[in-house]
Design an enzyme around this catalytic site. Structure first.
Site, mmCIF file in Angstrom:
data_model
loop_
_atom_site.group_PDB
_atom_site.id
_atom_site.type_symbol
_atom_site.label_atom_id
_atom_site.label_comp_id
_atom_site.label_asym_id
_atom_site.label_seq_id
_atom_site.Cartn_x
_atom_site.Cartn_y
_atom_site.Cartn_z
ATOM 1 N N VAL A 1 -14.650 11.329 -27.557
ATOM 2 C CA VAL A 1 -15.537 10.349 -28.241
ATOM 3 C C VAL A 1 -16.621 11.039 -29.072
ATOM 4 O O VAL A 1 -17.135 12.247 -28.502
ATOM 5 C CB VAL A 1 -16.191 9.543 -26.820
ATOM 6 C CG1 VAL A 1 -17.251 8.589 -27.459
ATOM 7 C CG2 VAL A 1 -15.199 8.688 -26.287
ATOM 8 N N ALA B 1 -20.404 15.027 -28.093
ATOM 9 C CA ALA B 1 -19.246 14.258 -27.959
ATOM 10 C C ALA B 1 -18.697 14.859 -26.534
ATOM 11 O O ALA B 1 -19.323 15.300 -25.724
ATOM 12 C CB ALA B 1 -18.377 15.005 -28.928
ATOM 13 N N LYS B 2 -17.610 14.335 -26.192
ATOM 14 C CA LYS B 2 -16.995 14.600 -24.848
ATOM 15 C C LYS B 2 -15.489 14.063 -24.952
ATOM 16 O O LYS B 2 -15.124 13.143 -25.832
ATOM 17 C CB LYS B 2 -17.702 13.716 -23.724
ATOM 18 C CG LYS B 2 -17.536 14.430 -22.303
ATOM 19 C CD LYS B 2 -18.601 15.382 -22.219
ATOM 20 C CE LYS B 2 -18.367 16.121 -20.841
ATOM 21 N NZ LYS B 2 -19.297 17.102 -20.883
ATOM 22 N N GLY B 3 -14.785 14.749 -24.255
ATOM 23 C CA GLY B 3 -13.306 14.312 -24.286
ATOM 24 C C GLY B 3 -12.679 14.569 -22.780
ATOM 25 O O GLY B 3 -13.239 15.203 -21.828
ATOM 26 N N ASP C 1 -15.271 21.906 -19.372
ATOM 27 C CA ASP C 1 -15.889 21.062 -18.444
ATOM 28 C C ASP C 1 -15.202 21.096 -17.179
ATOM 29 O O ASP C 1 -14.376 21.754 -16.952
ATOM 30 C CB ASP C 1 -15.930 19.590 -19.110
ATOM 31 C CG ASP C 1 -16.887 18.734 -18.431
ATOM 32 O OD1 ASP C 1 -18.237 18.875 -18.750
ATOM 33 O OD2 ASP C 1 -16.617 17.641 -17.772
#
Ligand code: NAD
Length: 432
Positions: free
Chosen positions: A75, A120-122, A161
């Site tokens: 995202v 962002a992050k995934g 992460d």
């Protein structure tokens, strides 16, 4: 045979967001800041909506030949300030909703420390502990291949992460590079130093926490060698924060990890605790030099500085009234719920919010990206000096906003970040 049919792609969505969840807490704080800024409705919706959300199926051929399919996400919350930046987590609980909230969180964090990145992050919804190294590599490379149009040093830059590490970042970097037919180290951060990682990255978050604590103490005219400190969590962030404050002469009266806590009113020997736990990798349990306490007791101790550096939701509406620290620095993400904010404010406890206190990690990730693009690598001393300066400036900026509006540091951090992104967006305009 597809034997992960129920545990991979088709798993039920994760737990619903509730009032005490870190994500709902973030949204409550976002709404409050938007009101202070008198943000118009259109701008509010723009900033609350992710720019892009991508869901992919990630097929994996297991070592025994079975094919399994996992769901992968990325995202991009926004790229108003620059390329988007944020970690990738591998977890059976990760959901698109969670990734969306964490991506927004990254936007505010980058804006607070004036790093020129969006958020962002995934994630991949899987349990990596079930995989061999070869399987993990195949999964990572396939996920990266699906994201080739998203990732890029000028577009979107992943980082480690939960359950992803230097090796996973290296596979992402290599897959991206093979497809671009040139080595692109700047496409991810959190790489090993030999492959373009930055010196000082491992300590950066704890170091940043301590810079903000020292800045807060100086606002109160207090010397670090005259204060008592309790630290919850003794991993990367907690152990580095405890050691650096110990080196400043602070008395670390309590530390803890998932196995429980330790209290000593005369101060704990932090270098010895770090050695005992092999830099926070082994449990503290059995470490001599203090009396046993629980994590809940640690949070309620009378002390000058409390650093929750373990996990989210530790200080909530049930225990906030019993907190006895003067200053709390959020080393972890979301350790205080939105419902606890008012209670702590009434008690006049200064809270240095996560999006400021633990932004040292993303700051040095930014330095890693800068060094990769320059092809010129800095000494650790230079990294630390620049990190301290950026964290100190960020603290001063947020402190000023809190005084101007007579609001808490947390509210000020959101006001500062949202104002920065909204002002930049207004200047850029909405492309149509
Ligand atoms: P870590 O895994 O190195 O350490 C976590 C520590 O918390 C361990 O000592 C563990 O035993 C302890 N812990 C776990 N559950 C606990 C519980 N229920 N009660 C008490 N202690 C518990 O993780 P870390 O990298 O130090 O991250 C800690 C927090 O900081 C997380 O919220 C993370 O998202 C956040 N954070 C980390 C970074 C970073 O650069 N490492 C950056 C920003 C934010």
């Amino acid at each position: 045979m597809i034997n992960h049919y129920t545990t991979g792609y088709y798993k039920e969505p994760g737990p619903k967001l509730d009032q005490e969840s870190p994500f709902e807490s973030m949204m409550q704080r976002f709404r409050f800041a938007a009101e202070i800024l008198n943000l118009d409705e259109g701008m509010f919706h723009f900033l609350a909506s992710p720019e892009k959300q991508v869901t992919v199926s990630v097929p994996l051929v297991r070592d025994n030949g079975d094919i399994e399919v996992y769901e992968g996400y990325r995202v991009i919350h926004d790229n108003v300030l620059g390329p988007s930046k944020g970690g990738i987590r591998y977890s059976p609980d990760v959901t698109l909703e969670e990734v969306k909230a964490l991506a927004a969180w990254m936007t505010w964090k980058c804006a607070v420390v004036n790093v020129p990145f969006g958020g962002a992050k995934g994630g991949v919804r899987c349990n990596p502990s079930e995989f061999s190294d070869r399987e993990l590599e195949r999964l990572t490379r396939r996920y990266t291949a699906s994201m080739l149009g998203i990732f890029g040093p000028d577009r979107d830059i992943p980082a480690p992460d939960m359950n992803t590490n230097e090796q996973v970042m290296t596979w992402i970097m290599d897959t991206y590079s093979m497809n671009s037919q040139k080595t692109e180290t700047a496409v991810v951060t959190g790489k090993p130093i030999i492959l373009g990682g930055s010196k000082g990255r491992k300590e950066a978050t704890g170091r940043g926490v301590v810079t903000t604590v020292l800045a807060a103490l100086s606002k109160e005219g207090r010397m670090p060698n005259k204060v008592s400190v309790a630290v919850q969590g003794f991993g990367n962030v907690g152990s580095v924060s405890a050691r650096l404050l110990y080196e400043q002469g602070a008395k670390i009266v309590a530390i803890s990890d998932v196995s429980g806590g330790l209290y000593n009113s005369n101060g704990i020997d932090i270098p010895a605790a770090i050695e005992y736990t092999a830099n926070g990798r082994k449990p503290l349990e059995g470490f001599p030099g203090g009396d046993k306490i629980t994590n809940e007791e640690l949070l309620k101790l009378k002390c000058d500085v409390l650093i929750p550096a373990a996990k989210e939701d530790q200080i909530n509406r049930k225990n906030a009234a019993d907190i006895n620290a003067r200053i709390i620095a959020e080393g972890a993400n979301g350790p205080i719920t939105a419902n606890a904010d008012n209670i702590l404010e009434e008690k006049e406890i200064m809270v240095i919010p996560d999006i400021l206190a633990n932004a040292g990690g993303v700051t040095v990730s930014y330095f890693e990206w800068v060094q990769d693009r320059q092809g010129y690598f800095w000494t650790e001393e230079r990294v630390n000096r620049r990190l301290n300066r950026m964290m100190r400036d960020a603290f001063d900026n947020i402190y000023k906003v809190s005084e101007e509006h007579d609001i808490t540091l947390r509210q000020a951090a959101y006001v500062y970040a949202i104002d920065k992104v909204a002002t930049t967006l207004k200047m850029r305009g909405i492309y149509a």
